[in-house]
Write an enzyme that holds these catalytic residues in place. Sequence first.
Site, PDB file in Angstrom:
ATOM      1  N   LYS A 277       0.841  -1.196   0.000  1.00 26.54           N
ATOM      2  CA  LYS A 277       0.000   0.000   0.000  1.00 26.54           C
ATOM      3  C   LYS A 277       0.877   1.246   0.000  1.00 26.54           C
ATOM      4  CE  LYS A 277      -3.789  -1.886   2.832  1.00 26.54           C
ATOM      5  NZ  LYS A 277      -4.917  -1.702   1.915  1.00 26.54           N
ATOM      6  N   ARG A 351     -10.195 -11.518   2.078  1.00 26.99           N
ATOM      7  CA  ARG A 351     -11.082 -12.528   1.496  1.00 26.99           C
ATOM      8  C   ARG A 351     -10.394 -13.892   1.453  1.00 26.99           C
ATOM      9  NH1 ARG A 351     -11.673  -8.955  -3.843  1.00 26.99           N
ATOM     10  NH2 ARG A 351     -11.606  -7.416  -2.170  1.00 26.99           N
TER      11      ARG A 351
HETATM   12  N1  BES Z   1      -7.938  -3.883   4.746  1.00 28.20           N
HETATM   13  C1  BES Z   1      -8.167  -3.468   3.422  1.00 28.20           C
HETATM   14  C2  BES Z   1      -9.484  -2.733   3.246  1.00 28.20           C
HETATM   15  C3  BES Z   1      -9.575  -1.362   3.852  1.00 28.20           C
HETATM   16  C4  BES Z   1      -9.192  -0.265   3.118  1.00 28.20           C
HETATM   17  C5  BES Z   1     -10.114  -1.182   5.102  1.00 28.20           C
HETATM   18  C6  BES Z   1      -9.331   1.001   3.665  1.00 28.20           C
HETATM   19  C7  BES Z   1     -10.236   0.071   5.653  1.00 28.20           C
HETATM   20  C8  BES Z   1      -9.847   1.174   4.913  1.00 28.20           C
HETATM   21  C9  BES Z   1      -8.198  -4.670   2.477  1.00 28.20           C
HETATM   22  O1  BES Z   1      -7.419  -5.751   2.820  1.00 28.20           O
HETATM   23  C10 BES Z   1      -7.726  -4.185   1.157  1.00 28.20           C
HETATM   24  O2  BES Z   1      -6.594  -3.787   1.076  1.00 28.20           O
HETATM   25  N2  BES Z   1      -8.574  -4.232   0.152  1.00 28.20           N
HETATM   26  C11 BES Z   1      -8.254  -3.789  -1.144  1.00 28.20           C
HETATM   27  C12 BES Z   1      -8.889  -4.740  -2.098  1.00 28.20           C
HETATM   28  C13 BES Z   1      -8.439  -4.543  -3.525  1.00 28.20           C
HETATM   29  C14 BES Z   1      -6.983  -4.932  -3.680  1.00 28.20           C
HETATM   30  C15 BES Z   1      -9.320  -5.404  -4.393  1.00 28.20           C
HETATM   31  C16 BES Z   1      -8.826  -2.388  -1.313  1.00 28.20           C
HETATM   32  O3  BES Z   1      -9.893  -2.093  -0.758  1.00 28.20           O
HETATM   33  O4  BES Z   1      -8.185  -1.573  -1.952  1.00 28.20           O
HETATM   34 ZN    ZN Z   2      -5.384  -5.559   2.105  1.00 27.62          ZN
END
Ligand code: BES
Ligand code: ZN
Length: 496
Positions: A277, A351
């Site tokens: 990230k 997931r």
């Molecule tokens: N933990 C994150 C989701 C999240 C993002 C929670 C912002 C709270 C605030 C999750 O694991 C994630 O990174 N999801 C990705 C999915 C994508 C790669 C399909 C996302 O939401 O960007």
């Molecule tokens: Zn994630």
Amino acid sequence: MNIQAKKSKAEEYPCELLLLLSFESPEWLEGPIQAVDHQWKGFVSTLIKDGDFKGELFESRLFYTQGAIPAKRVLLTGLGKKGEFSLEKWRGAASKAGQFLRNLGIKQFVFPIKKINGFSEEELAESFVTGLLLGVYQFNEFKTLERDKIKEIEGLVLLGEGDEEIKWINDGMRTGKIISDGVYMARDLVNGPSNEVTPTVLAKKAQQIAKEYQMKLEIYDVNEVEAMGMGAFVAVAKGSQEPGKFIIIEYNQGKGLDTIALVGKGITFDSGGISIKPSENMERMKDDMSGAAAVLATLQVASQLRIPLHLVGIIPATENLPSGKAYKPGDILKTLSGQTVEVISTDAEGRLILSDALTYSLRYKPKAIIDLATLTGACVVALGDYVVGLFGNEELLLKKIEEASVMAGERSWRMPLWDEYFEYLKSDVADFKNVGTRAAGAIIGAIFLSKFVEKIPWAHLDIAGPASIEKERPYIPRGGTGVGVRLLVQLLRDWK
Ligand code: BES
Ligand code: ZN
Ligand code: ZN
């Protein structure tokens, strides 16, 4: 905070501070405030008549009584219009009054409880205590400077007029305290940093709860679940030095009760892994175990309230980090269900760990499976930061959750799970991919999960928005919220 109920009248009880809640511009004063007004030579009614206190929602004013009644001070807090009253506003008023008093340095206060607008003493006591405790929550564990400046309310006395009222007030108070303790625990875990709240610590917490409330506990390490076939959970866990834990905590109030599986995402830190990230705001990803925290807290509360159900809490807990051992985009994982997944992004790890946990939950033959997860940023984009995204495969379960959500004041909004969305997850090399398009990201995440629950009634609560908040709400301070605990407890209390 020490909370007790006593049989007495507001206008007769000596104390440092008496709290009175008033509707906005009421035609007449009702309940305890009327008797106090009478004793106080019409002070409150004059204030209201002259417009110096309107009773607008959360408006708060402090007065000295100068001996007119035994209470030294009175705090008046507004409830807003009588016709728009709800327990949610009542919780908010309890919180706002509590914050006002706490900031003033008041240590003890008294609040009379009497039926209003058709709500019983028990409901009012429960909601008052819940709103108050949740509103004055603070996370100060890691602050070492100026600790003497931390202010806390130490005691509350709830007044009731008769023996029967006292019994109701005591019952409501006890429930409110138990629920708030659960939410506090969840908030502490969410606010705790990832160097403190590791998967091992989550497992220890589960152990502590299981011991205290006589629940069954199983904790598996990564090697053990690898042997069981949890290829997806293991793939995420193996990138970190911090050992992953697969936690099962089980509460059973008796024989032949409905089984409900509660599954909580327990990523104690989500860096994104190899699909790392951006560093801005990455610190927030310590809250990626909010689903796990809510599940643990719900089990604790359910057992304290002796809710007649069989509950199985399942928590896959691990960090998601990049390393030489980390899983990589393009990897194909074999899940516990036997289905294979092509990894497109290692940041869609929630997931993956949930897929194995959901499959694992099937062995309990549950009447319902409910998962809570900070699953997608897309859900925050869709619904903002105080609404839970609600998905599922069965109307009745979803209706029950929606009702509980309104009752608890934890808003949720229904999202679709149409088959068409599955198209986005088609893979050339495996059964499906772990990521589809950016568009409809929250729905695609939920569709992915739906492939692991077979035909069991299932609901998925995407709590990415409300898990922790930047801007406080009436009884939810900034930071970890403990969202889901009160919603689930309400659902389980009203089950059937
Ligand atoms: N933990 C994150 C989701 C999240 C993002 C929670 C912002 C709270 C605030 C999750 O694991 C994630 O990174 N999801 C990705 C999915 C994508 C790669 C399909 C996302 O939401 O960007
Ligand atoms: Zn994630
Ligand atoms: Zn995550």
